[in-house]
Design an enzyme around this catalytic site. Structure first.
Site, PDB file in Angstrom:
ATOM      1  N   ALA A  96       0.815  -1.222   0.000  1.00  0.00           N
ATOM      2  CA  ALA A  96       0.000   0.000   0.000  1.00  0.00           C
ATOM      3  C   ALA A  96       0.848   1.271   0.000  1.00  0.00           C
ATOM      4  CB  ALA A  96      -0.928   0.003   1.205  1.00  0.00           C
ATOM      5  N   LYS A 134     -24.061  -6.672   0.793  1.00  0.00           N
ATOM      6  CA  LYS A 134     -24.695  -6.815  -0.538  1.00  0.00           C
ATOM      7  C   LYS A 134     -26.144  -6.371  -0.538  1.00  0.00           C
ATOM      8  CE  LYS A 134     -24.406 -10.724   1.776  1.00  0.00           C
ATOM      9  NZ  LYS A 134     -23.278 -11.286   2.483  1.00  0.00           N
ATOM     10  N   VAL A 151     -19.647  -9.540  -2.713  1.00  0.00           N
ATOM     11  CA  VAL A 151     -20.009 -10.588  -3.670  1.00  0.00           C
ATOM     12  C   VAL A 151     -18.997 -11.723  -3.612  1.00  0.00           C
ATOM     13  CG1 VAL A 151     -20.477 -11.131  -6.089  1.00  0.00           C
ATOM     14  CG2 VAL A 151     -21.057  -8.871  -5.197  1.00  0.00           C
ATOM     15  N   GLY A 157     -17.612 -13.428  -1.239  1.00  0.00           N
ATOM     16  CA  GLY A 157     -16.597 -13.437  -0.175  1.00  0.00           C
ATOM     17  C   GLY A 157     -15.194 -13.117  -0.666  1.00  0.00           C
ATOM     18  N   GLY A 186     -23.656 -24.469  11.346  1.00  0.00           N
ATOM     19  CA  GLY A 186     -23.396 -23.022  11.379  1.00  0.00           C
ATOM     20  C   GLY A 186     -23.307 -22.390  10.004  1.00  0.00           C
ATOM     21  N   LYS A 245     -26.316 -10.299  -4.782  1.00  0.00           N
ATOM     22  CA  LYS A 245     -24.962 -10.353  -5.364  1.00  0.00           C
ATOM     23  C   LYS A 245     -25.027 -10.255  -6.885  1.00  0.00           C
ATOM     24  CE  LYS A 245     -23.490 -13.180  -1.450  1.00  0.00           C
ATOM     25  NZ  LYS A 245     -23.464 -14.560  -0.940  1.00  0.00           N
ATOM     26  N   GLY A 295     -17.055 -16.692   5.353  1.00  0.00           N
ATOM     27  CA  GLY A 295     -16.053 -17.056   6.360  1.00  0.00           C
ATOM     28  C   GLY A 295     -15.226 -15.854   6.759  1.00  0.00           C
TER      29      GLY A 295
HETATM   30  N1  HSE Z   1     -24.853 -16.410   3.518  1.00  0.00           N
HETATM   31  C1  HSE Z   1     -23.970 -16.349   2.400  1.00  0.00           C
HETATM   32  C2  HSE Z   1     -23.796 -17.723   1.802  1.00  0.00           C
HETATM   33  C3  HSE Z   1     -22.595 -15.846   2.735  1.00  0.00           C
HETATM   34  O1  HSE Z   1     -24.351 -18.706   2.290  1.00  0.00           O
HETATM   35  O2  HSE Z   1     -23.101 -17.813   0.803  1.00  0.00           O
HETATM   36  C4  HSE Z   1     -22.524 -14.377   2.860  1.00  0.00           C
HETATM   37  O3  HSE Z   1     -22.920 -13.744   1.691  1.00  0.00           O
END
Ligand code: HSE
Length: 436
Positions: free
Chosen positions: A33, A105, A132, A134, A187, A205, A302
């Protein structure tokens, strides 16, 4: 040069991931950076948890206005989620002259046009790579890497929860409800998983990607959204027997009549790379006229995968912080005064192929009746299978795959087929894409 000072709204899973990645890779990030990037303030209602995570490395407050009102803060990261508080805070931060990095999003798909207009007015950047897919740098790829191309279509597996559910249903032959409960136990799915399983999260997204790909405003309200809740293990098995997998796809396609913007379960050939994206992973296929088909794969959620995208945005914003706002990469890839008003096609006008499953009486003339209705509606059959009747039964399942057909004609044909006395069930209809 003095460090860039960052304020963080919301230190949950992604927030703590961001804090940790930034701290762990600090030396490399400074080398990239050109100056240090420091999260110096964190706002969270749960200040005890926040203190446990930051361990004295940042000032913790319950009040986000403390960050917005601090003239030393250059960038805010919004990781609260939702449309209400997040919208107010983002707009306030922009008006205070802060750059914004967000993973939200839902916020951008529904209020993005307003937010980007406010940001342009103040000459600040709103960066949203983490919103979008992750950790997959799909925004950067669409906005910059593919900028030479006329994008023809995008097809993405952009909701990990529903992809996990579909993978488990296929591999273990389990019904939807059982796998959803397992996803919640692990989870992956929220306690209220509606946005994931009803296709809403994927449509948010897709809306963002379509704006960047085609140079159109965000139009979440015009997207066609269907989730995976009505899929049966039976359809997944029949699709498999015919050489297809069912995935929840987000599809945005440029056609002569307008732009298709749709999220729904889709049969895709099992031999395609994207058909083999399993579990919670995400993948996006982008077809450009010059580059051809390209595919981007990785973790769609994640703590650290999403933090990877948030920190990349922090570095981007740091680099352009002092650059002339008129000459930065536009938020939505196209110059704001050059956005197109290409219409989004209503789903009835979309042309695609279809998988149809019917339960019928096993007697002469049934197929003739059904194929006549299809022919009357200009629907051509590509493949057909009649399953063996169960022992002692006089009912059979018929599965048909069609060639390309216009959706409203398919709907009309299905209504007539369902009215035939020899047809004993509702027709199960799933769209099919070859993704060539
Ligand atoms: N809940 C979303 C998914 C992750 O299951 O892909 C976050 O956008």
């Amino acid at each position: 040069m003095k460090p860039i000072q960052v304020g963080l709204f919301g230190i949950g899973t992604v927030g703590s991931g961001t804090f940790n990645v930034l701290a762990r890779n600090r030396e490399e990030i400074v080398r990239r950076a050109g100056r240090d990037i420091v999260i110096s303030m964190v706002a969270d209602l749960d200040t005890e948890r926040a203190e446990r995570i930051v361990k004295g490395r940042a000032v913790v407050t319950r009040n986000a206005d403390d960050i917005i009102g601090n003239p030393d803060i250059d960038i805010v990261i919004e990781l609260i989620g939702g449309y209400t508080v997040a919208r107010d805070l983002v707009l306030k931060a922009i008006r205070a002259g802060k750059h914004v990095v967000t993973a939200n999003k839902a916020l951008l798909a529904t209020h993005g046009n307003e937010i980007f207009a406010a940001a342009r007015e103040k000459g600040v950047v709103v960066a949203f790579e983490a919103a979008v897919a992750g950790g997959i740098p799909i925004i950067k790829a669409l906005r910059e890497g593919l900028t030479a191309n006329r994008i023809e279509w995008i097809a993405g597996i952009i909701n990990g929860t529903s992809n996990f559910i579909l993978s488990e249903m296929r591999e273990r032959g389990l019904p939807f409800g059982d796998v959803l409960r397992e996803a919640q136990r692990l989870g992956y799915a929220e306690a209220d998983p509606t946005f994931d399983i009803e296709g809403v999260d994927a449509a948010h997204k897709l809306t963002i990607m379509s704006a960047i790909a085609f140079g159109i405003p965000m139009q979440f309200g015009a997207a066609h959204v269907e989730g995976i809740t009505k899929l049966t293990a039976e359809d997944i098995r029949y699709a498999e027997e015919l050489g297809y997998r069912i995935k929840l796809l987000g599809i945005a396609r440029r056609t002569a009549g307008g732009i298709e913007l749709r999220v729904h379960p889709t049969l895709i050939p099992a031999k395609r790379l994207i058909a083999n994206v399993e579990g919670v992973m995400n993948a996006v296929l982008v077809k450009g006229d010059a580059v051809g088909a390209t595919m981007y794969y990785g973790a769609g959620a994640g703590a650290e995968p999403t933090a990877s995208a948030v920190v990349a945005d922090l570095v981007d914003v740091t680099r352009v912080h002092t650059a002339d706002p008129e000459h930065r990469v536009p938020h939505l890839a196209f110059q704001p005064d050059r956005l197109a008003n290409t219409p989004i096609l209503p789903i009835g006008e979309v042309e695609t192929s279809y998988y149809l499953r019917l339960r019928v009486k096993d007697q002469p003339g049934v197929l003739a009746d059904i194929t006549r209705v299809l022919a009357d509606n200009n629907i051509s059959i590509d493949a057909m299978v009649q399953k063996e009747p169960a022992e002692g039964e006089d009912q059979v399942d018929i599965i048909m795959l069609t060639h390309l057909a216009v959706e409203k004609r398919v709907d009309a044909a299905i209504a007539r087929i369902e009215a035939l006395p020899v047809v004993l069930s509702k027709v199960a209809r799933i769209r099919l894409e070859e993704l060539r």
